[in-house]
Design an enzyme around this catalytic site. Structure first.
Site, PDB file in Angstrom:
ATOM      1  N   GLY A 126       0.825  -1.216   0.000  1.00  0.00           N
ATOM      2  CA  GLY A 126       0.000   0.000   0.000  1.00  0.00           C
ATOM      3  C   GLY A 126       0.855   1.261   0.000  1.00  0.00           C
ATOM      4  O   GLY A 126       0.521   2.257   0.652  1.00  0.00           O
TER       5      GLY A 126
ATOM      6  N   HIS B  42       0.655   7.144 -14.017  1.00  0.00           N
ATOM      7  CA  HIS B  42       1.598   7.257 -15.137  1.00  0.00           C
ATOM      8  C   HIS B  42       0.767   7.364 -16.407  1.00  0.00           C
ATOM      9  O   HIS B  42      -0.325   6.789 -16.490  1.00  0.00           O
ATOM     10  CB  HIS B  42       2.481   5.998 -15.262  1.00  0.00           C
TER      11      HIS B  42
ATOM     12  N   ASN C 133      -0.849  -4.648  -7.603  1.00  0.00           N
ATOM     13  CA  ASN C 133      -0.065  -3.498  -7.136  1.00  0.00           C
ATOM     14  C   ASN C 133      -0.059  -2.387  -8.186  1.00  0.00           C
ATOM     15  O   ASN C 133       0.749  -1.464  -8.121  1.00  0.00           O
ATOM     16  CB  ASN C 133       1.374  -3.923  -6.839  1.00  0.00           C
TER      17      ASN C 133
ATOM     18  N   GLU D  96       9.672   9.503 -13.977  1.00  0.00           N
ATOM     19  CA  GLU D  96       9.243   8.103 -13.822  1.00  0.00           C
ATOM     20  C   GLU D  96       9.550   7.277 -15.065  1.00  0.00           C
ATOM     21  O   GLU D  96       8.992   6.199 -15.274  1.00  0.00           O
ATOM     22  CB  GLU D  96       7.764   8.040 -13.447  1.00  0.00           C
TER      23      GLU D  96
ATOM     24  N   SER E 107      -2.790  -0.376  -5.615  1.00  0.00           N
ATOM     25  CA  SER E 107      -1.866  -0.498  -4.472  1.00  0.00           C
ATOM     26  C   SER E 107      -2.602  -0.190  -3.170  1.00  0.00           C
ATOM     27  O   SER E 107      -2.436  -0.901  -2.166  1.00  0.00           O
ATOM     28  CB  SER E 107      -0.670   0.442  -4.685  1.00  0.00           C
TER      29      SER E 107
ATOM     30  N   ASN F 144      -2.158   5.384  -6.712  1.00  0.00           N
ATOM     31  CA  ASN F 144      -2.235   4.121  -7.451  1.00  0.00           C
ATOM     32  C   ASN F 144      -3.343   3.315  -6.760  1.00  0.00           C
ATOM     33  O   ASN F 144      -3.172   2.794  -5.660  1.00  0.00           O
ATOM     34  CB  ASN F 144      -0.861   3.440  -7.374  1.00  0.00           C
ATOM     35  N   LEU F 145      -4.519   3.264  -7.418  1.00  0.00           N
ATOM     36  CA  LEU F 145      -5.709   2.738  -6.742  1.00  0.00           C
ATOM     37  C   LEU F 145      -5.569   1.270  -6.361  1.00  0.00           C
ATOM     38  O   LEU F 145      -6.019   0.846  -5.295  1.00  0.00           O
ATOM     39  CB  LEU F 145      -6.950   2.921  -7.634  1.00  0.00           C
TER      40      LEU F 145
ATOM     41  N   ASN G 157       9.382   1.823 -15.584  1.00  0.00           N
ATOM     42  CA  ASN G 157       9.855   2.964 -14.795  1.00  0.00           C
ATOM     43  C   ASN G 157      11.367   2.937 -14.565  1.00  0.00           C
ATOM     44  O   ASN G 157      11.887   3.750 -13.792  1.00  0.00           O
ATOM     45  CB  ASN G 157       9.157   3.013 -13.429  1.00  0.00           C
TER      46      ASN G 157
ATOM     47  N   CYS H   1       3.701  -2.202 -17.740  1.00  0.00           N
ATOM     48  CA  CYS H   1       4.563  -1.727 -16.638  1.00  0.00           C
ATOM     49  C   CYS H   1       5.743  -2.647 -16.441  1.00  0.00           C
ATOM     50  O   CYS H   1       6.799  -2.223 -15.986  1.00  0.00           O
ATOM     51  CB  CYS H   1       3.808  -1.717 -15.312  1.00  0.00           C
TER      52      CYS H   1
ATOM     53  N   SER I  33       1.871   3.293  -2.645  1.00  0.00           N
ATOM     54  CA  SER I  33       1.832   4.275  -3.728  1.00  0.00           C
ATOM     55  C   SER I  33       0.557   5.099  -3.732  1.00  0.00           C
ATOM     56  O   SER I  33      -0.464   4.679  -4.288  1.00  0.00           O
ATOM     57  CB  SER I  33       1.967   3.550  -5.078  1.00  0.00           C
TER      58      SER I  33
HETATM   59  O1  SUG Z   1       4.955   2.955  -8.944  1.00  0.00           O
HETATM   60  N1  SUG Z   1       3.297   0.142  -7.653  1.00  0.00           N
HETATM   61  C1  SUG Z   1       3.972   0.793  -8.756  1.00  0.00           C
HETATM   62  C2  SUG Z   1       3.315   0.396 -10.050  1.00  0.00           C
HETATM   63  C3  SUG Z   1       4.100   0.879 -11.228  1.00  0.00           C
HETATM   64  C4  SUG Z   1       3.390   0.667 -12.515  1.00  0.00           C
HETATM   65  N2  SUG Z   1       4.169   1.108 -13.587  1.00  0.00           N
HETATM   66  C5  SUG Z   1       3.722   1.718 -14.706  1.00  0.00           C
HETATM   67  N3  SUG Z   1       2.513   2.219 -14.784  1.00  0.00           N
HETATM   68  N4  SUG Z   1       4.523   1.852 -15.686  1.00  0.00           N
HETATM   69  C6  SUG Z   1       3.968   2.309  -8.578  1.00  0.00           C
HETATM   70  O2  SUG Z   1       2.964   2.843  -8.093  1.00  0.00           O
HETATM   71  C7  SUG Z   1       3.039  -0.498  -5.327  1.00  0.00           C
HETATM   72  C8  SUG Z   1       3.902  -1.110  -4.256  1.00  0.00           C
HETATM   73  C9  SUG Z   1       3.151  -1.433  -3.001  1.00  0.00           C
HETATM   74  O3  SUG Z   1       2.177  -0.742  -2.681  1.00  0.00           O
HETATM   75  O4  SUG Z   1       3.576  -2.389  -2.308  1.00  0.00           O
HETATM   76  C10 SUG Z   1       3.846   0.136  -6.426  1.00  0.00           C
HETATM   77  O5  SUG Z   1       4.930   0.614  -6.197  1.00  0.00           O
END
Ligand code: SUG
Length: 444
Positions: free
Chosen positions: A20, A244, A359, A171, A28, A25-26, A110, A365, A22
């Protein structure tokens, strides 16, 4: 000289968990605290790589990073043996320590921004590792990413990451698209930013990419200003969960496939790409309306976080979409309509990357696209090339070393650290990374 787009996927590491971590980032946030399945996650990632290899694409692997990141814990003032540091850190600063445990380098879109040699003034493949400065758990990735990229591409110009400060938040390729007529030809590089670096932060979810970082990277890669486009992501997309641009947009060859709410000014984006591609190719804009696919569905299904690839022998493009797109009625219907027409995207294939999806990481990604000439591809570190043999060896390595499940309560167990380091130590041999690749191998 023949050129092709390769995909370098991040091998999912042994500490894959749902932290959790990020904001914005829904997935996550929603899945924080779930029991993760690291072995299954890594094998799902390897299966996707194998599929791309079997269908004729060049496929590479980027190794997972050392987690726990002990150099970070030492910097936070913890000292003693590795086990003492780990135990004290979990007892005194659990949230900080959880940030040092994430397997987030799996999302190699990324890892860096990549410009093929044909676009760059020095005639070399140029890469800038992303500083990922917006999220603590990701901001620690870039020094090791730089090392991995230098090992993979010894012939390339690998720059250090931009200074890790908010004005230069970057990123990587998740906010970058290259369009072209064919891979060997000069292309148009599209950089997408979420904010002006010097503007005050607006309320809502964080915009993780600034205009300043995009322009700095374009300059240091020596890109032709006439063939480089900078456009702004819409606040609506960010607030709907598009942390992103690659959550709402993907492009390949002359085609840009995106949601109608992806960019701040759609007409301006199209006009700029048309101007930059003049005399090179005619861009094709495949815009998906809010009526056909509400942005909410686009983000939960990850329709646009698909890979858009051209397999050898095919005229059209194939969308490599996550299973969730098939499970979501609006996106499934859209894909049926898309492939029934005679546009450039002619087929869709679904892949299972559910462990990563939870995640917020879809098929796109998990891969870094690197367009290379055949000559450059031949110089890639052979240990980082995926073929039937390395697939078998890596799958066996995962099966022997990874835990089946990892819950939040399991994380503070020092045996997880020792198991992970033993696994990574062996991996440096399998992938020909050298015996000083990880910080723990350099005794820090
Ligand atoms: O950066 N999730 C990554 C997902 C990255 C996705 N990448 C692209 N869209 N290109 C982020 O948010 C979640 C980790 C956690 O909550 O344990 C995380 O880092």
């Amino acid at each position: 000289m023949m050129s092709m787009e390769s995909n370098f996927d991040g091998l999912i590491g042994p500490t894959h968990n749902y932290g959790g971590l990020s904001d914005g980032n829904l997935a996550s946030a929603k899945n924080a605290g779930l029991v993760a399945r690291p072995r299954e996650a890594a094998l799902q990632g390897l299966q996707k790589m194998k599929l791309m290899h079997d269908l004729g694409l060049w496929q590479g692997v980027l190794p997972p990073q050392q987690r726990p990141f002990l150099p970070g814990l030492r910097q936070f003032g913890f000292s003693g043996t590795d086990t003492e540091i780990y135990t004290k850190a979990w007892a005194e600063a659990p949230i900080l320590t959880k940030n040092m445990m994430s397997a987030s380098s799996m999302w190699s879109a990324n890892a860096a921004t990549v410009s093929p040699s044909v676009d760059c003034a020095d005639g070399k493949l140029n890469l800038t590792p992303a500083n990922l400065s917006t999220m603590l758990h990701r901001s620690i990735e870039h020094p090791q990413t730089e090392r991995a990229l230098k090992r993979a591409f010894p012939f390339a110009n690998v720059h250090p990451a931009l200074h890790g400060q908010s004005v230069l938040a970057d990123e990587g390729a998740a906010n970058h698209v290259r369009l072209c007529a064919e891979r060997a030809a000069k292309g148009v590089e599209l950089f997408v930013f979420g904010r002006e670096g010097f503007d005050p932060m607006r309320p809502g979810f964080p915009a993780r990419q600034t205009r300043e970082s995009c322009t700095a990277i374009a300059r240091q890669h020596g890109l032709d200003p006439d063939r480089t486009v900078f456009v702004r992501q819409s606040d609506a997309a960010i607030d709907a969960g598009a942390f992103h641009n690659d959550v709402v947009c993907v492009g390949a060859l002359n085609t840009l496939f995106y949601h109608e709410l992806a960019f701040e000014d759609m007409a301006d984006m199209q006009a700029r790409i048309r101007a930059a591609s003049k005399d090179l190719f005619d861009p094709h804009f495949e815009e998906v309306s809010q009526k056909d696919v509400p942005i909410k569905d686009a983000i939960t299904s990850y329709l646009f976080n698909s890979m858009l690839v051209q397999f050898p022998g095919d005229d059209g493009l194939t969308l490599i979409a996550p299973n969730e797109v098939e499970d979501t009625p609006s996106t499934r219907a859209y894909c049926e309509k898309l492939t029934a027409g005679n546009g450039p995207i002619q087929s869709v294939r679904f892949v299972d990357v559910r462990q990563s999806m939870r995640n917020g990481g879809g098929p796109a990604c998990l891969r870094l696209r690197v367009t290379m000439t055949a000559d450059e591809w031949a110089q890639v570190n052979p240990g980082q090339v995926l073929n039937a043999d390395s697939f078998a060896r890596l799958s066996d390595w995962v099966t022997r070393h990874y835990r089946e499940t990892l819950s939040p309560e399991d994380l503070p167990d020092p045996s997880l650290m020792h198991e992970s380091f033993a696994a990574l130590d062996e991996l440096t041999q399998i992938m020909n990374l050298g015996s000083d690749f990880y910080p723990f191998q350099r005794a820090n």
